[in-house]
Design a protein around this motif. Structure first.
Motif, PDB file in Angstrom:
ATOM      1  N   PRO A 183       2.913  -5.997   6.511  1.00 11.92           N
ATOM      2  CA  PRO A 183       2.345  -4.664   6.278  1.00 11.92           C
ATOM      3  C   PRO A 183       1.043  -4.763   5.496  1.00 11.92           C
ATOM      4  O   PRO A 183       0.877  -5.642   4.642  1.00 11.92           O
ATOM      5  CB  PRO A 183       3.444  -3.945   5.485  1.00 11.92           C
ATOM      6  CG  PRO A 183       4.289  -5.027   4.902  1.00 11.92           C
ATOM      7  CD  PRO A 183       4.237  -6.160   5.867  1.00 11.92           C
ATOM      8  N   MET A 184       0.132  -3.844   5.772  1.00 12.81           N
ATOM      9  CA  MET A 184      -1.176  -3.836   5.126  1.00 12.81           C
ATOM     10  C   MET A 184      -1.464  -2.443   4.574  1.00 12.81           C
ATOM     11  O   MET A 184      -1.238  -1.463   5.283  1.00 12.81           O
ATOM     12  CB  MET A 184      -2.263  -4.237   6.131  1.00 12.81           C
ATOM     13  CG  MET A 184      -2.115  -5.669   6.655  1.00 12.81           C
ATOM     14  SD  MET A 184      -3.251  -6.055   8.030  1.00 12.81           S
ATOM     15  CE  MET A 184      -4.840  -5.816   7.251  1.00 12.81           C
ATOM     16  N   PRO A 185      -1.942  -2.353   3.313  1.00 15.89           N
ATOM     17  CA  PRO A 185      -2.211  -3.481   2.427  1.00 15.89           C
ATOM     18  C   PRO A 185      -0.948  -3.948   1.703  1.00 15.89           C
ATOM     19  O   PRO A 185      -0.068  -3.158   1.388  1.00 15.89           O
ATOM     20  CB  PRO A 185      -3.199  -2.890   1.426  1.00 15.89           C
ATOM     21  CG  PRO A 185      -2.821  -1.427   1.345  1.00 15.89           C
ATOM     22  CD  PRO A 185      -2.371  -1.065   2.728  1.00 15.89           C
ATOM     23  N   SER A 186      -0.861  -5.247   1.459  1.00 16.08           N
ATOM     24  CA  SER A 186       0.161  -5.834   0.615  1.00 16.08           C
ATOM     25  C   SER A 186      -0.345  -7.191   0.150  1.00 16.08           C
ATOM     26  O   SER A 186      -1.336  -7.710   0.693  1.00 16.08           O
ATOM     27  CB  SER A 186       1.511  -5.957   1.343  1.00 16.08           C
ATOM     28  OG  SER A 186       1.399  -6.744   2.501  1.00 16.08           O
ATOM     29  N   LEU A 187       0.324  -7.763  -0.831  1.00 13.10           N
ATOM     30  CA  LEU A 187      -0.249  -8.915  -1.525  1.00 13.10           C
ATOM     31  C   LEU A 187      -0.305 -10.179  -0.675  1.00 13.10           C
ATOM     32  O   LEU A 187      -1.303 -10.909  -0.712  1.00 13.10           O
ATOM     33  CB  LEU A 187       0.541  -9.181  -2.812  1.00 13.10           C
ATOM     34  CG  LEU A 187       0.407  -8.114  -3.896  1.00 13.10           C
ATOM     35  CD1 LEU A 187       1.281  -8.452  -5.090  1.00 13.10           C
ATOM     36  CD2 LEU A 187      -1.049  -7.961  -4.333  1.00 13.10           C
ATOM     37  N   ALA A 188       0.752 -10.454   0.087  1.00 17.24           N
ATOM     38  CA  ALA A 188       0.757 -11.701   0.853  1.00 17.24           C
ATOM     39  C   ALA A 188      -0.352 -11.736   1.901  1.00 17.24           C
ATOM     40  O   ALA A 188      -1.110 -12.711   1.976  1.00 17.24           O
ATOM     41  CB  ALA A 188       2.132 -11.934   1.478  1.00 17.24           C
ATOM     42  N   PRO A 189      -0.513 -10.700   2.748  1.00 18.91           N
ATOM     43  CA  PRO A 189      -1.647 -10.716   3.675  1.00 18.91           C
ATOM     44  C   PRO A 189      -2.999 -10.745   2.970  1.00 18.91           C
ATOM     45  O   PRO A 189      -3.927 -11.403   3.440  1.00 18.91           O
ATOM     46  CB  PRO A 189      -1.458  -9.427   4.482  1.00 18.91           C
ATOM     47  CG  PRO A 189       0.000  -9.139   4.410  1.00 18.91           C
ATOM     48  CD  PRO A 189       0.397  -9.565   3.024  1.00 18.91           C
ATOM     49  N   ALA A 190      -3.114 -10.038   1.836  1.00 15.67           N
ATOM     50  CA  ALA A 190      -4.381 -10.047   1.114  1.00 15.67           C
ATOM     51  C   ALA A 190      -4.727 -11.450   0.643  1.00 15.67           C
ATOM     52  O   ALA A 190      -5.865 -11.911   0.784  1.00 15.67           O
ATOM     53  CB  ALA A 190      -4.317  -9.090  -0.078  1.00 15.67           C
ATOM     54  N   GLY A 191      -3.756 -12.151   0.092  1.00 20.85           N
ATOM     55  CA  GLY A 191      -4.005 -13.521  -0.361  1.00 20.85           C
ATOM     56  C   GLY A 191      -4.330 -14.453   0.797  1.00 20.85           C
ATOM     57  O   GLY A 191      -5.239 -15.284   0.705  1.00 20.85           O
ATOM     58  N   ALA A 192      -3.586 -14.302   1.884  1.00 23.38           N
ATOM     59  CA  ALA A 192      -3.850 -15.140   3.057  1.00 23.38           C
ATOM     60  C   ALA A 192      -5.250 -14.876   3.598  1.00 23.38           C
ATOM     61  O   ALA A 192      -5.983 -15.808   3.965  1.00 23.38           O
ATOM     62  CB  ALA A 192      -2.804 -14.871   4.138  1.00 23.38           C
ATOM     63  N   GLY A 193      -5.633 -13.606   3.639  1.00 28.19           N
ATOM     64  CA  GLY A 193      -6.954 -13.268   4.147  1.00 28.19           C
ATOM     65  C   GLY A 193      -8.073 -13.823   3.283  1.00 28.19           C
ATOM     66  O   GLY A 193      -9.069 -14.347   3.790  1.00 28.19           O
TER      67      GLY A 193
END
Length: 473
Positions: A183-193
């Motif tokens: 899900p976006m925004p969330s911390l794991a995708p943000a860090g990966a990005g």
């Protein structure tokens, strides 16, 4: 000792053990080596497609790959354009390998992009140390950790659209974040990005000439140079089959451990709570010519993020996270043959793309992919000579580690980056004596860098043989 699985982490573990003089056997269920590093003729003779991974940002900065000279052993292609993001009715934003070139082309978004990315690029080794290990440890570079952590919190809590005055930079960041399938925004995708974007300006988004199989082949050559060997067409259905091995390293899904009779009940119950994430539906195209992009600069980028604006991509990923098919899927795409003429017959090209779908989906992603391509490259349909589609069930049957079609070997949430597959200071070590897990179901998670295998082998060498192994580079 025995390694089950010949993916990059299994081969990394095997190499680490063999370099210490141990007798190593790698057992691979498929008829060819490589796991997610296989390259095959999936469509037509002469068209070489990567079966799973195609572009490898983490490989260039991998401490383990550096230590075994893997990058020097391959003809490594580093594009001038790391990745691009087609947008309708305007110039497509491109993340060039050169940070300042990117800043210049982003216009109003450029200065903020520099402020966001420059500190991470300058301290990329510290960022890799943080993200390339398990999170329950003290990182070596506290400044890099602080810079990366604050940016992750900022992007993961409020999204990217509000940070920039224009649409281009948010689209670039959203395309990178969506690699993490959450899900976006969330911390794991943000860090990966953020990590992927930083790689784009540091080592670049490179790939080996000839396809991902070249990485696996080079790793096997290194293993054999130290006396190790690989046996294909050998399916391991139970740990009981390996009772003669003093050490077993599993480049597999945690399912093999969850069903092991020797595993303590508490450990099996913990593994039963391990969650798998969204699935993938993949398409490979054989083309009679290069894609006729409206924006000709898109022909310079082997990697593309398709699916519209940052808002469009968030809508797509959130739909999948809720178990629904998105109206306009986000596609992670690659056109490796634009810089690698070994991938197709003269004049031909290969194209690789996948989208995230709910587990159990039977949707054919080809129509949605072609519709998305036609938005940015009218007439591309006429170039398609053949296609090959793999739905989640196809992926799961091809590789048992991709449970339900989850190519990441487990959901990529903040919780499961700490609990991978259990909460531990040494999650690669299992409660079964001599058995270690080295797949991407352990830290630091998925990507082609071999570090999961190295960490597991390092523990096994110390626990079982009293050897303190260090990386050479």
């Amino acid at each position: 000792m025995t390694v089950v699985g010949s993916g990059p982490n299994g081969l990394a573990a095997a190499i680490a053990m063999a370099r210490e003089g141990l007798e190593v056997l790698v057992l691979e269920a498929a008829e060819t080596i490589g796991g997610g590093l296989r390259t095959r003729e999936l469509t037509l003779p002469g068209f070489q497609h990567d079966v799973c991974s195609a572009i490898h940002p983490a490989a260039v900065t991998s401490p383990f790959f550096r230590s075994i000279g893997l990058l020097e052993a391959l003809d490594w292609i580093t594009p001038e354009a790391s990745y691009a993001h087609p947008l309708e009715g305007q110039q497509s934003p491109i993340a060039w390998h050169d940070l300042e070139r990117t800043v210049e082309h982003l216009g109003a978004d450029g200065p903020l992009w520099r402020r966001l990315m420059a500190p991470l690029v300058e301290r990329i080794d510290g960022v890799v140390d943080l993200t390339g290990h398990q999170l329950l440890r003290m990182p070596r570079d506290l400044l890099a950790t602080t810079q990366f952590g604050l940016r992750t919190l900022m992007l993961g809590s409020g999204g990217v659209q509000h940070l920039f005055p224009a649409e281009e930079a948010p689209a670039l960041l959203a395309g990178c974040a969506a690699h993490a399938a959450g899900p976006m925004p969330s911390l794991a995708p943000a860090g990966a990005g953020l990590l992927l974007a930083a790689h784009g300006h540091a080592g670049g988004w490179g790939y080996p000439r000839g396809g991902s199989q070249a990485i696996a082949d080079a790793m096997v050559a290194e293993l054999e140079r130290h006396g190790g060997r690989v046996e294909t067409n050998h399916i391991v259905e139970s740990l009981d089959e390996l009772h003669d091995s003093r050490v077993v390293l599993l480049d597999t899904s945690p399912e093999l451990l969850r069903t092991a009779r020797a595993a303590p009940g508490a450990y099996r119950r913990a593994l039963s709570r391990y969650r798998y994430g969204s699935a993938v539906a993949k398409v490979d195209l054989a083309l009679s010519g290069p894609i006729p992009w409206r924006d000709p600069e898109l022909a310079l980028s082997p990697t593309l993020h398709l699916g519209g604006s940052a808002r469009d991509i968030a809508l797509s990923e959130n739909a999948v996270a809720q178990g629904r098919l998105p109206e306009r899927p986000y596609f992670l795409a690659a056109q490796p043959s634009i810089l690698d003429d070994t991938r197709a017959p003269a004049g031909g090209h290969t194209f690789w793309a996948y989208c995230h779908v709910p587990q159990g989906s039977t949707v054919d992603p080809l129509p949605a992919l072609l519709a998305e391509l036609e938005r940015h490259a009218p007439g591309v349909r006429d170039l398609v000579l053949a296609s090959a589609t793999r739905r989640p069930a196809d992926l799961a049957s091809y590789n048992l580690n991709q449970v339900g079609g989850d190519i990441y070997n487990g959901e990529l949430s903040l919780l499961q980056l700490v609990k991978r597959p259990t909460v531990s200071r040494a999650p690669w070590r299992t409660p079964i004596p001599g058995v270690y897990l080295c797949s991407s179901a352990t830290p630091p998670g998925p990507a082609v860098h071999g570090m999961n295998g190295w960490y597991a082998a390092q523990l096994a060498l110390k626990d079982m043989f009293g050897i303190s192994a260090l990386l050479d580079g």
